[in-house]
Design a protein around this motif. Structure first.
Motif, PDB file in Angstrom:
ATOM      1  N   VAL A  91      -3.852   3.863  -4.261  1.00  0.00           N
ATOM      2  CA  VAL A  91      -4.716   3.442  -4.185  1.00  0.00           C
ATOM      3  C   VAL A  91      -5.389   3.560  -2.315  1.00  0.00           C
ATOM      4  O   VAL A  91      -4.793   4.312  -1.353  1.00  0.00           O
ATOM      5  CB  VAL A  91      -3.772   1.963  -2.965  1.00  0.00           C
ATOM      6  CG1 VAL A  91      -4.792   0.709  -2.859  1.00  0.00           C
ATOM      7  CG2 VAL A  91      -3.006   1.738  -4.324  1.00  0.00           C
ATOM      8  N   TYR A 127       1.042  -1.319  -0.184  1.00  0.00           N
ATOM      9  CA  TYR A 127      -0.165  -0.138   0.283  1.00  0.00           C
ATOM     10  C   TYR A 127       0.696   1.522  -0.199  1.00  0.00           C
ATOM     11  O   TYR A 127       0.503   1.965  -1.022  1.00  0.00           O
ATOM     12  CB  TYR A 127      -1.146   0.122   1.867  1.00  0.00           C
ATOM     13  CG  TYR A 127      -1.901   1.229   1.347  1.00  0.00           C
ATOM     14  CD1 TYR A 127      -1.139   1.843   2.129  1.00  0.00           C
ATOM     15  CD2 TYR A 127      -3.268   1.213   1.437  1.00  0.00           C
ATOM     16  CE1 TYR A 127      -1.975   3.546   1.877  1.00  0.00           C
ATOM     17  CE2 TYR A 127      -3.622   1.669   1.458  1.00  0.00           C
ATOM     18  CZ  TYR A 127      -3.520   3.313   1.621  1.00  0.00           C
ATOM     19  OH  TYR A 127      -4.052   4.608   2.210  1.00  0.00           O
ATOM     20  N   ALA A 133       0.117  -7.617   2.049  1.00  0.00           N
ATOM     21  CA  ALA A 133      -1.664  -6.900   1.076  1.00  0.00           C
ATOM     22  C   ALA A 133      -1.507  -7.842   0.377  1.00  0.00           C
ATOM     23  O   ALA A 133      -0.869  -8.547  -0.991  1.00  0.00           O
ATOM     24  CB  ALA A 133      -0.797  -5.337   0.384  1.00  0.00           C
ATOM     25  N   ILE A 143      -8.818  -4.302  -3.207  1.00  0.00           N
ATOM     26  CA  ILE A 143      -7.608  -2.570  -3.333  1.00  0.00           C
ATOM     27  C   ILE A 143      -8.913  -2.076  -3.341  1.00  0.00           C
ATOM     28  O   ILE A 143      -9.332  -2.433  -5.161  1.00  0.00           O
ATOM     29  CB  ILE A 143      -6.192  -2.570  -4.612  1.00  0.00           C
ATOM     30  CG1 ILE A 143      -5.345  -4.105  -4.053  1.00  0.00           C
ATOM     31  CG2 ILE A 143      -6.241  -1.756  -4.600  1.00  0.00           C
ATOM     32  CD1 ILE A 143      -4.147  -4.218  -5.201  1.00  0.00           C
ATOM     33  N   ASP A 192      -7.021   1.810  -0.323  1.00  0.00           N
ATOM     34  CA  ASP A 192      -7.205   0.919   0.639  1.00  0.00           C
ATOM     35  C   ASP A 192      -7.495  -0.262   0.471  1.00  0.00           C
ATOM     36  O   ASP A 192      -6.864  -0.262  -0.897  1.00  0.00           O
ATOM     37  CB  ASP A 192      -9.155   0.879   1.489  1.00  0.00           C
ATOM     38  CG  ASP A 192      -9.239   0.336   2.276  1.00  0.00           C
ATOM     39  OD1 ASP A 192      -8.245  -0.091   3.108  1.00  0.00           O
ATOM     40  OD2 ASP A 192     -10.381  -0.390   2.190  1.00  0.00           O
ATOM     41  N   TRP A 193      -6.680  -1.100   1.132  1.00  0.00           N
ATOM     42  CA  TRP A 193      -5.922  -2.566   0.412  1.00  0.00           C
ATOM     43  C   TRP A 193      -6.244  -3.321   1.427  1.00  0.00           C
ATOM     44  O   TRP A 193      -6.333  -3.389   2.288  1.00  0.00           O
ATOM     45  CB  TRP A 193      -4.850  -2.194   0.353  1.00  0.00           C
ATOM     46  CG  TRP A 193      -3.640  -2.970  -0.673  1.00  0.00           C
ATOM     47  CD1 TRP A 193      -4.549  -4.549  -0.901  1.00  0.00           C
ATOM     48  CD2 TRP A 193      -3.012  -3.269  -1.647  1.00  0.00           C
ATOM     49  NE1 TRP A 193      -3.494  -5.171  -2.026  1.00  0.00           N
ATOM     50  CE2 TRP A 193      -2.752  -4.075  -1.956  1.00  0.00           C
ATOM     51  CE3 TRP A 193      -2.052  -1.530  -2.104  1.00  0.00           C
ATOM     52  CZ2 TRP A 193      -1.612  -4.185  -3.158  1.00  0.00           C
ATOM     53  CZ3 TRP A 193      -1.279  -2.053  -2.730  1.00  0.00           C
ATOM     54  CH2 TRP A 193      -1.047  -3.000  -3.740  1.00  0.00           C
TER      55      TRP A 193
END
Length: 236
Positions: free
Chosen positions: A178, A164, A189, A195, A180-181
Protein backbone atom coordinates in the motif's frame (compact mmCIF):
# COMPACT_ATOMS: atom_id res chain seq x y z
CA UNK A 1 4.17 -17.57 -24.92
CA UNK A 2 4.88 -15.37 -21.92
CA UNK A 3 8.08 -14.12 -23.54
CA UNK A 4 6.22 -13.07 -26.68
CA UNK A 5 3.41 -11.51 -24.70
CA UNK A 6 5.87 -9.39 -22.77
CA UNK A 7 6.84 -7.67 -26.02
CA UNK A 8 3.31 -6.79 -27.09
CA UNK A 9 1.42 -3.58 -26.59
CA UNK A 10 -2.33 -3.61 -26.32
CA UNK A 11 -3.77 -0.79 -28.42
CA UNK A 12 -7.29 0.30 -27.60
CA UNK A 13 -9.48 2.55 -29.76
CA UNK A 14 -10.14 5.95 -28.19
CA UNK A 15 -13.87 5.20 -27.97
CA UNK A 16 -13.30 1.94 -26.05
CA UNK A 17 -12.85 1.99 -22.25
CA UNK A 18 -12.52 5.76 -22.27
CA UNK A 19 -11.68 5.87 -18.57
CA UNK A 20 -8.97 3.19 -18.74
CA UNK A 21 -5.59 4.45 -17.56
CA UNK A 22 -3.47 1.31 -17.14
CA UNK A 23 -3.72 -2.33 -18.14
CA UNK A 24 -1.76 -5.19 -16.65
CA UNK A 25 -2.00 -8.82 -17.74
CA UNK A 26 -0.40 -11.66 -15.77
CA UNK A 27 0.07 -15.28 -16.84
CA UNK A 28 0.80 -17.73 -14.05
CA UNK A 29 1.79 -14.85 -11.82
CA UNK A 30 4.15 -13.22 -14.32
CA UNK A 31 3.18 -9.77 -15.57
CA UNK A 32 3.44 -9.93 -19.35
CA UNK A 33 1.66 -6.69 -20.27
CA UNK A 34 2.01 -3.41 -18.39
CA UNK A 35 0.67 -0.48 -20.39
CA UNK A 36 -0.33 3.09 -19.62
CA UNK A 37 -2.90 5.05 -21.63
CA UNK A 38 -3.74 8.74 -22.03
CA UNK A 39 -0.56 9.82 -20.33
CA UNK A 40 -0.90 7.53 -17.31
CA UNK A 41 2.12 5.68 -15.98
CA UNK A 42 1.81 1.88 -15.63
CA UNK A 43 3.90 2.03 -12.45
CA UNK A 44 2.27 4.96 -10.63
CA UNK A 45 0.15 4.41 -7.53
CA UNK A 46 -3.49 5.46 -7.79
CA UNK A 47 -6.60 5.51 -5.62
CA UNK A 48 -8.15 2.06 -5.98
CA UNK A 49 -11.44 3.11 -4.32
CA UNK A 50 -13.57 0.12 -3.32
CA UNK A 51 -10.99 -2.48 -4.27
CA UNK A 52 -9.89 -1.47 -0.77
CA UNK A 53 -12.71 -3.67 0.54
CA UNK A 54 -11.07 -6.76 -0.96
CA UNK A 55 -7.81 -5.68 0.65
CA UNK A 56 -9.58 -5.39 4.01
CA UNK A 57 -11.02 -8.87 3.52
CA UNK A 58 -7.51 -10.21 3.01
CA UNK A 59 -6.30 -8.34 6.09
CA UNK A 60 -9.02 -9.83 8.27
CA UNK A 61 -7.99 -13.26 7.00
CA UNK A 62 -4.36 -12.43 7.80
CA UNK A 63 -5.43 -11.24 11.27
CA UNK A 64 -7.03 -14.61 11.93
CA UNK A 65 -3.98 -16.43 10.55
CA UNK A 66 -1.76 -14.36 12.87
CA UNK A 67 -4.00 -15.01 15.90
CA UNK A 68 -5.09 -11.37 16.23
CA UNK A 69 -8.69 -12.48 15.74
CA UNK A 70 -10.04 -15.89 16.71
CA UNK A 71 -12.44 -15.94 13.76
CA UNK A 72 -15.27 -14.17 11.98
CA UNK A 73 -17.78 -14.98 14.73
CA UNK A 74 -16.25 -12.50 17.17
CA UNK A 75 -18.75 -9.83 18.19
CA UNK A 76 -18.08 -6.20 17.37
CA UNK A 77 -19.52 -5.13 20.73
CA UNK A 78 -16.72 -7.07 22.45
CA UNK A 79 -14.01 -5.76 20.13
CA UNK A 80 -15.04 -2.08 20.07
CA UNK A 81 -17.11 -1.53 23.23
CA UNK A 82 -16.36 2.20 23.46
CA UNK A 83 -17.46 2.83 19.86
CA UNK A 84 -21.05 1.70 20.43
CA UNK A 85 -23.82 4.25 20.96
CA UNK A 86 -24.79 5.00 24.57
CA UNK A 87 -28.04 3.03 24.37
CA UNK A 88 -27.50 0.56 21.52
CA UNK A 89 -30.25 -1.38 19.81
CA UNK A 90 -30.06 -4.90 21.32
CA UNK A 91 -29.62 -6.34 17.82
CA UNK A 92 -26.31 -4.46 17.50
CA UNK A 93 -24.80 -6.86 20.03
CA UNK A 94 -25.38 -9.69 17.53
CA UNK A 95 -23.12 -8.00 14.96
CA UNK A 96 -20.00 -10.02 14.10
CA UNK A 97 -16.86 -9.56 12.04
CA UNK A 98 -18.37 -11.92 9.47
CA UNK A 99 -21.47 -9.73 9.12
CA UNK A 100 -19.25 -6.75 8.35
CA UNK A 101 -17.31 -8.72 5.75
CA UNK A 102 -20.46 -9.86 3.95
CA UNK A 103 -22.20 -6.47 4.21
CA UNK A 104 -24.96 -8.00 6.34
CA UNK A 105 -24.64 -5.70 9.33
CA UNK A 106 -28.31 -4.70 9.29
CA UNK A 107 -27.25 -1.09 9.90
CA UNK A 108 -28.42 1.71 7.66
CA UNK A 109 -25.84 1.92 4.92
CA UNK A 110 -23.26 4.70 4.86
CA UNK A 111 -22.76 4.51 1.10
CA UNK A 112 -24.87 6.03 -1.66
CA UNK A 113 -27.02 8.94 -0.55
CA UNK A 114 -25.82 8.58 3.05
CA UNK A 115 -22.10 8.75 2.27
CA UNK A 116 -21.67 12.51 2.47
CA UNK A 117 -23.24 12.85 5.93
CA UNK A 118 -21.19 9.93 7.20
CA UNK A 119 -17.78 11.28 6.11
CA UNK A 120 -18.77 14.72 7.43
CA UNK A 121 -18.98 13.26 10.95
CA UNK A 122 -16.13 13.62 13.43
CA UNK A 123 -15.82 9.89 14.17
CA UNK A 124 -16.52 7.56 11.26
CA UNK A 125 -16.28 4.40 13.34
CA UNK A 126 -18.75 5.57 15.97
CA UNK A 127 -21.01 7.05 13.28
CA UNK A 128 -21.10 3.79 11.32
CA UNK A 129 -22.09 1.85 14.45
CA UNK A 130 -24.64 4.50 15.45
CA UNK A 131 -26.68 4.15 12.26
CA UNK A 132 -30.23 2.89 12.80
CA UNK A 133 -30.48 -0.90 12.92
CA UNK A 134 -32.86 -1.64 10.06
CA UNK A 135 -32.70 -5.44 10.35
CA UNK A 136 -31.05 -8.09 12.44
CA UNK A 137 -27.43 -8.79 11.38
CA UNK A 138 -27.06 -11.66 8.96
CA UNK A 139 -29.99 -10.81 6.70
CA UNK A 140 -30.11 -8.79 3.50
CA UNK A 141 -26.87 -7.54 1.97
CA UNK A 142 -26.58 -3.74 2.16
CA UNK A 143 -23.45 -2.34 0.53
CA UNK A 144 -21.89 0.04 3.03
CA UNK A 145 -18.36 1.41 3.25
CA UNK A 146 -18.88 1.91 6.97
CA UNK A 147 -18.74 -1.87 7.44
CA UNK A 148 -15.18 -2.20 6.20
CA UNK A 149 -14.14 0.97 8.02
CA UNK A 150 -15.22 -0.66 11.27
CA UNK A 151 -13.06 -3.67 10.35
CA UNK A 152 -10.07 -1.33 10.03
CA UNK A 153 -10.86 0.13 13.46
CA UNK A 154 -11.02 -3.37 14.94
CA UNK A 155 -7.61 -4.35 13.56
CA UNK A 156 -6.01 -1.12 14.75
CA UNK A 157 -7.55 -1.46 18.22
CA UNK A 158 -6.41 -5.06 18.64
CA UNK A 159 -2.86 -4.52 17.40
CA UNK A 160 -2.10 -0.90 18.31
CA UNK A 161 -0.79 -0.45 14.77
CA UNK A 162 -2.14 1.38 11.74
CA UNK A 163 -3.87 -0.74 9.11
CA UNK A 164 -1.35 0.74 6.64
CA UNK A 165 1.47 -0.86 8.64
CA UNK A 166 -0.37 -4.15 9.06
CA UNK A 167 -1.09 -4.50 5.34
CA UNK A 168 2.53 -3.85 4.42
CA UNK A 169 3.69 -6.37 7.03
CA UNK A 170 1.21 -9.23 6.74
CA UNK A 171 0.80 -9.17 2.94
CA UNK A 172 4.31 -8.12 1.89
CA UNK A 173 5.47 -11.68 1.01
CA UNK A 174 2.80 -11.70 -1.72
CA UNK A 175 4.12 -8.43 -3.18
CA UNK A 176 1.12 -6.45 -1.94
CA UNK A 177 2.19 -2.93 -1.00
CA UNK A 178 0.00 0.00 0.00
CA UNK A 179 1.57 3.27 -1.12
CA UNK A 180 -0.80 5.65 0.71
CA UNK A 181 -3.86 5.35 2.91
CA UNK A 182 -6.24 8.10 4.00
CA UNK A 183 -6.91 8.46 7.74
CA UNK A 184 -10.35 9.26 9.15
CA UNK A 185 -10.98 12.14 11.59
CA UNK A 186 -10.76 9.77 14.57
CA UNK A 187 -7.36 8.53 13.36
CA UNK A 188 -8.33 5.19 11.79
CA UNK A 189 -7.13 4.17 8.33
CA UNK A 190 -10.13 4.42 5.98
CA UNK A 191 -11.12 0.79 5.68
CA UNK A 192 -13.02 0.79 2.43
CA UNK A 193 -11.86 3.61 0.18
CA UNK A 194 -9.09 6.12 -0.51
CA UNK A 195 -6.17 3.68 -0.65
CA UNK A 196 -3.37 4.14 -3.18
CA UNK A 197 -1.71 1.08 -4.72
CA UNK A 198 0.41 0.45 -7.78
CA UNK A 199 -0.98 -1.78 -10.55
CA UNK A 200 1.54 -4.52 -9.82
CA UNK A 201 0.37 -4.57 -6.19
CA UNK A 202 -3.21 -5.08 -7.41
CA UNK A 203 -2.03 -7.95 -9.58
CA UNK A 204 -0.32 -9.40 -6.50
CA UNK A 205 -3.58 -9.14 -4.54
CA UNK A 206 -5.38 -11.01 -7.32
CA UNK A 207 -2.63 -13.62 -7.39
CA UNK A 208 -2.89 -14.16 -3.62
CA UNK A 209 -6.56 -15.02 -4.08
CA UNK A 210 -5.92 -17.10 -7.19
CA UNK A 211 -3.45 -19.16 -5.19
CA UNK A 212 -5.73 -19.69 -2.23
CA UNK A 213 -3.96 -17.34 0.17
CA UNK A 214 -0.43 -18.55 -0.54
CA UNK A 215 2.34 -16.14 -1.58
CA UNK A 216 4.67 -16.83 -4.54
CA UNK A 217 7.31 -17.80 -1.96
CA UNK A 218 5.09 -20.66 -0.85
CA UNK A 219 4.33 -18.94 2.45
CA UNK A 220 0.71 -19.13 3.55
CA UNK A 221 -0.68 -15.69 4.46
CA UNK A 222 -4.40 -16.42 4.81
CA UNK A 223 -6.10 -19.33 6.57
CA UNK A 224 -6.67 -22.47 4.54
CA UNK A 225 -10.11 -22.23 3.00
CA UNK A 226 -10.34 -18.45 3.51
CA UNK A 227 -10.40 -17.64 -0.20
CA UNK A 228 -12.83 -20.43 -1.09
CA UNK A 229 -15.16 -19.28 1.69
CA UNK A 230 -14.93 -15.72 0.37
CA UNK A 231 -16.77 -16.79 -2.79
CA UNK A 232 -19.69 -18.36 -0.90
CA UNK A 233 -23.03 -16.64 -1.52
CA UNK A 234 -24.52 -15.45 1.78
CA UNK A 235 -27.26 -13.01 0.81
CA UNK A 236 -28.99 -11.45 -2.18
Amino acid sequence: TAAAASQCRVNLPDMTFSTLRTLHVAIDGEIVVANGYRGASPTEATNVKSVSKTLMGAMVGAAIFNDVLSGVDEHVADLLPTALPADPDPRLRQLTVGHLLSMQSGLRRTSGQNYGAWVASEDWTRSALSQPVEAAPGGQMRYSTGNTHVLSAILETLTGQASYTLANEWLAPAGIVVADWMTSPEGVAFGGNQIAMRPEALVALGELYRNGGVAPTGERLLPAGWVADSWRVRAH
